[in-house]
Design a protein around this motif. Structure first.
Motif, PDB file in Angstrom:
ATOM      1  N   VAL A 159       0.847  -1.203   0.000  1.00 15.03           N
ATOM      2  CA  VAL A 159       0.000   0.000   0.000  1.00 15.03           C
ATOM      3  C   VAL A 159       0.877   1.246   0.000  1.00 15.03           C
ATOM      4  O   VAL A 159       0.621   2.203  -0.742  1.00 15.03           O
ATOM      5  N   LEU A 160       1.898   1.239   0.814  1.00 11.86           N
ATOM      6  CA  LEU A 160       2.813   2.372   0.869  1.00 11.86           C
ATOM      7  C   LEU A 160       3.471   2.603  -0.492  1.00 11.86           C
ATOM      8  O   LEU A 160       3.630   3.749  -0.930  1.00 11.86           O
ATOM      9  N   HIS A 161       3.808   1.512  -1.178  1.00 13.59           N
ATOM     10  CA  HIS A 161       4.371   1.631  -2.528  1.00 13.59           C
ATOM     11  C   HIS A 161       3.352   2.257  -3.471  1.00 13.59           C
ATOM     12  O   HIS A 161       3.689   3.137  -4.270  1.00 13.59           O
ATOM     13  N   ASP A 162       2.102   1.799  -3.400  1.00 15.89           N
ATOM     14  CA  ASP A 162       1.053   2.362  -4.255  1.00 15.89           C
ATOM     15  C   ASP A 162       0.898   3.862  -4.012  1.00 15.89           C
ATOM     16  O   ASP A 162       0.667   4.630  -4.938  1.00 15.89           O
ATOM     17  N   LEU A 163       1.012   4.265  -2.758  1.00 16.68           N
ATOM     18  CA  LEU A 163       0.811   5.672  -2.398  1.00 16.68           C
ATOM     19  C   LEU A 163       2.004   6.562  -2.742  1.00 16.68           C
ATOM     20  O   LEU A 163       1.816   7.734  -3.070  1.00 16.68           O
ATOM     21  N   THR A 164       3.201   6.019  -2.653  1.00 12.50           N
ATOM     22  CA  THR A 164       4.396   6.848  -2.853  1.00 12.50           C
ATOM     23  C   THR A 164       5.043   6.677  -4.216  1.00 12.50           C
ATOM     24  O   THR A 164       5.815   7.538  -4.633  1.00 12.50           O
TER      25      THR A 164
ATOM     26  N   SER B 248      12.127   5.455  -2.058  1.00 12.32           N
ATOM     27  CA  SER B 248      12.779   4.174  -2.355  1.00 12.32           C
ATOM     28  C   SER B 248      12.176   3.058  -1.504  1.00 12.32           C
ATOM     29  O   SER B 248      11.576   3.308  -0.450  1.00 12.32           O
ATOM     30  N   GLU B 249      12.382   1.839  -1.955  1.00 12.46           N
ATOM     31  CA  GLU B 249      11.894   0.667  -1.208  1.00 12.46           C
ATOM     32  C   GLU B 249      12.516   0.639   0.191  1.00 12.46           C
ATOM     33  O   GLU B 249      11.841   0.340   1.171  1.00 12.46           O
ATOM     34  N   GLN B 250      13.778   0.953   0.275  1.00 10.61           N
ATOM     35  CA  GLN B 250      14.477   0.966   1.565  1.00 10.61           C
ATOM     36  C   GLN B 250      13.872   2.011   2.500  1.00 10.61           C
ATOM     37  O   GLN B 250      13.652   1.743   3.687  1.00 10.61           O
ATOM     38  N   GLN B 251      13.578   3.192   1.983  1.00  8.23           N
ATOM     39  CA  GLN B 251      12.962   4.236   2.805  1.00  8.23           C
ATOM     40  C   GLN B 251      11.577   3.805   3.288  1.00  8.23           C
ATOM     41  O   GLN B 251      11.217   4.035   4.438  1.00  8.23           O
ATOM     42  N   ARG B 252      10.804   3.175   2.401  1.00  8.01           N
ATOM     43  CA  ARG B 252       9.468   2.699   2.801  1.00  8.01           C
ATOM     44  C   ARG B 252       9.585   1.687   3.931  1.00  8.01           C
ATOM     45  O   ARG B 252       8.842   1.737   4.909  1.00  8.01           O
ATOM     46  N   LYS B 253      10.526   0.751   3.790  1.00 12.02           N
ATOM     47  CA  LYS B 253      10.720  -0.266   4.832  1.00 12.02           C
ATOM     48  C   LYS B 253      11.130   0.368   6.157  1.00 12.02           C
ATOM     49  O   LYS B 253      10.621  -0.022   7.218  1.00 12.02           O
ATOM     50  N   GLN B 254      12.009   1.353   6.115  1.00 11.74           N
ATOM     51  CA  GLN B 254      12.450   2.021   7.336  1.00 11.74           C
ATOM     52  C   GLN B 254      11.308   2.755   8.015  1.00 11.74           C
ATOM     53  O   GLN B 254      11.121   2.646   9.232  1.00 11.74           O
ATOM     54  N   VAL B 255      10.553   3.501   7.234  1.00  7.52           N
ATOM     55  CA  VAL B 255       9.430   4.261   7.793  1.00  7.52           C
ATOM     56  C   VAL B 255       8.399   3.320   8.391  1.00  7.52           C
ATOM     57  O   VAL B 255       7.928   3.518   9.515  1.00  7.52           O
ATOM     58  N   LEU B 256       8.037   2.290   7.647  1.00 10.51           N
ATOM     59  CA  LEU B 256       7.020   1.358   8.112  1.00 10.51           C
ATOM     60  C   LEU B 256       7.479   0.608   9.366  1.00 10.51           C
ATOM     61  O   LEU B 256       6.707   0.445  10.311  1.00 10.51           O
ATOM     62  N   THR B 257       8.733   0.198   9.394  1.00 17.73           N
ATOM     63  CA  THR B 257       9.277  -0.490  10.564  1.00 17.73           C
ATOM     64  C   THR B 257       9.192   0.417  11.789  1.00 17.73           C
ATOM     65  O   THR B 257       8.762  -0.007  12.869  1.00 17.73           O
ATOM     66  N   ARG B 258       9.550   1.671  11.606  1.00 16.57           N
ATOM     67  CA  ARG B 258       9.514   2.624  12.727  1.00 16.57           C
ATOM     68  C   ARG B 258       8.084   2.878  13.219  1.00 16.57           C
ATOM     69  O   ARG B 258       7.830   2.902  14.417  1.00 16.57           O
ATOM     70  N   VAL B 259       7.182   3.061  12.286  1.00 16.02           N
ATOM     71  CA  VAL B 259       5.774   3.289  12.660  1.00 16.02           C
ATOM     72  C   VAL B 259       5.232   2.092  13.435  1.00 16.02           C
ATOM     73  O   VAL B 259       4.566   2.248  14.466  1.00 16.02           O
TER      74      VAL B 259
ATOM     75  N   GLU C 154       6.943  -0.150  15.147  1.00 13.86           N
ATOM     76  CA  GLU C 154       7.600  -0.226  16.449  1.00 13.86           C
ATOM     77  C   GLU C 154       7.019   0.793  17.425  1.00 13.86           C
ATOM     78  O   GLU C 154       6.810   0.481  18.600  1.00 13.86           O
ATOM     79  N   GLU C 155       6.740   1.995  16.953  1.00 14.92           N
ATOM     80  CA  GLU C 155       6.145   3.019  17.809  1.00 14.92           C
ATOM     81  C   GLU C 155       4.752   2.613  18.277  1.00 14.92           C
ATOM     82  O   GLU C 155       4.306   3.036  19.344  1.00 14.92           O
ATOM     83  N   ALA C 156       4.076   1.793  17.486  1.00 21.21           N
ATOM     84  CA  ALA C 156       2.743   1.319  17.858  1.00 21.21           C
ATOM     85  C   ALA C 156       2.803   0.024  18.669  1.00 21.21           C
ATOM     86  O   ALA C 156       1.768  -0.507  19.065  1.00 21.21           O
ATOM     87  N   GLY C 157       4.021  -0.480  18.900  1.00 20.96           N
ATOM     88  CA  GLY C 157       4.170  -1.693  19.706  1.00 20.96           C
ATOM     89  C   GLY C 157       4.169  -2.988  18.915  1.00 20.96           C
ATOM     90  O   GLY C 157       3.924  -4.059  19.477  1.00 20.96           O
ATOM     91  N   TYR C 158       4.452  -2.914  17.625  1.00 28.14           N
ATOM     92  CA  TYR C 158       4.479  -4.099  16.769  1.00 28.14           C
ATOM     93  C   TYR C 158       5.844  -4.216  16.110  1.00 28.14           C
ATOM     94  O   TYR C 158       6.614  -3.261  16.082  1.00 28.14           O
ATOM     95  N   SER C 159       6.117  -5.374  15.555  1.00 25.50           N
ATOM     96  CA  SER C 159       7.352  -5.561  14.793  1.00 25.50           C
ATOM     97  C   SER C 159       6.977  -5.826  13.344  1.00 25.50           C
ATOM     98  O   SER C 159       5.808  -6.063  13.022  1.00 25.50           O
ATOM     99  N   LYS C 160       8.001  -5.846  12.474  1.00 25.61           N
ATOM    100  CA  LYS C 160       7.715  -6.114  11.067  1.00 25.61           C
ATOM    101  C   LYS C 160       7.298  -7.566  10.840  1.00 25.61           C
ATOM    102  O   LYS C 160       6.768  -7.904   9.791  1.00 25.61           O
ATOM    103  N   ASP C 161       7.489  -8.410  11.838  1.00 23.89           N
ATOM    104  CA  ASP C 161       7.047  -9.806  11.749  1.00 23.89           C
ATOM    105  C   ASP C 161       5.609  -9.983  12.235  1.00 23.89           C
ATOM    106  O   ASP C 161       5.041 -11.060  12.108  1.00 23.89           O
TER     107      ASP C 161
END
Length: 175
Positions: A119-124, A129-140, A142-149
Motif C-alpha cells: 500500500v505504501l508503494h502504491d501511495l508513494t 525508495s523501497e528501503q525508505q518505505r521499509k524504514q518508515v514502516l518499521t519505525r511506525v 515499532e512506535e505502535a508496539g508491533y514488529s515487522k514480523d
C-alpha cells in the motif's frame, strides 16, 4: 431495485439508508442511484469494476487497483455502503474497517508487513525508495508496539487508528 431502469420507491430508499446506517440523506441516495444507473451501462443491476475507472477521481487514485477488487459486481445497496466510508458522517469504526479491507488484499483478515509495504508503494510510487518505505514502516510499527514480523487484525487497526486523529473525510459527489 434489482432493475436499474426502475425508480426507487420510498421503501427502497429507507432500506438503503438503513443498510448504510443513515450515512446519506434520502435525496443523496436518489442522486447516488442516478449515478449508479449511469455506471450500470448494461442495466443488469450490478456495476463491474471496469466501470468505476470511468470516474476520473477513481481512475487517478493511487489505490484504485486495490479498490477495484472491493467494488467489482456491486449492486446498488452495496455501492452506497462502499461510498459511505468516505462520508464525513460515517462513524470512525466504519472508516477503520474500510481501511483495513484496503490493506487486507487477500481478504484473510490479517495485514502483514508486506501488505502494508505494498500500500505504501502504491501511495508513494517512485518518489520514495523501497528501503525508505521499509524504514518508515518499521519505525511506525515499532512506535505502535508491533514488529515487522507482526500481522495486524482488525482490532489492531481499531487500536492504532482509533487512538489517532484520523480524519478520512472525503466528500462523495452525489450530484
Amino acid at each position: 431495485m434489482g432493475n436499474t431502469s426502475s425508480m426507487l420507491t420510498q421503501y427502497d430508499i429507507e432500506e438503503v439508508q438503513q443498510h448504510c446506517n443513515h450515512t446519506f440523506s434520502q435525496q443523496e441516495i436518489v442522486s447516488l442511484y442516478q449515478r449508479f444507473c449511469q455506471l450500470d451501462r448494461n442495466g443488469c443491476g450490478f456495476v463491474p469494476a471496469e466501470e468505476f475507472l470511468s470516474v476520473p477521481e477513481f481512475a487517478v487514485n493511487p489505490l484504485s487497483q486495490r479498490l477495484l477488487r472491493m467494488v467489482d459486481g456491486l449492486n446498488f445497496k452495496e455501492f452506497v455502503a462502499f461510498l459511505s466510508a468516505f462520508s464525513p458522517r460515517a462513524p470512525l469504526q466504519h472508516k477503520i474497517e474500510f481501511i483495513f479491507k484496503v490493506y487486507d488484499s487477500d481478504g484473510n483478515g490479517k495485514v502483514t508487513f508486506s501488505d502494508m509495504l505494498d500500500v505504501l508503494h502504491d501511495l508513494t510510487g517512485q518518489f520514495v525508495s523501497e528501503q525508505q518505505r521499509k524504514q518508515v514502516l518499521t519505525r511506525v510499527l515499532e512506535e505502535a508496539g508491533y514488529s515487522k514480523d507482526s500481522f495486524l487484525v482488525l482490532s489492531d487497526f481499531v487500536k492504532i487508528l482509533g487512538n489517532s486523529d484520523l480524519k478520512m473525510e472525503v466528500e462523495v459527489p452525489v450530484d
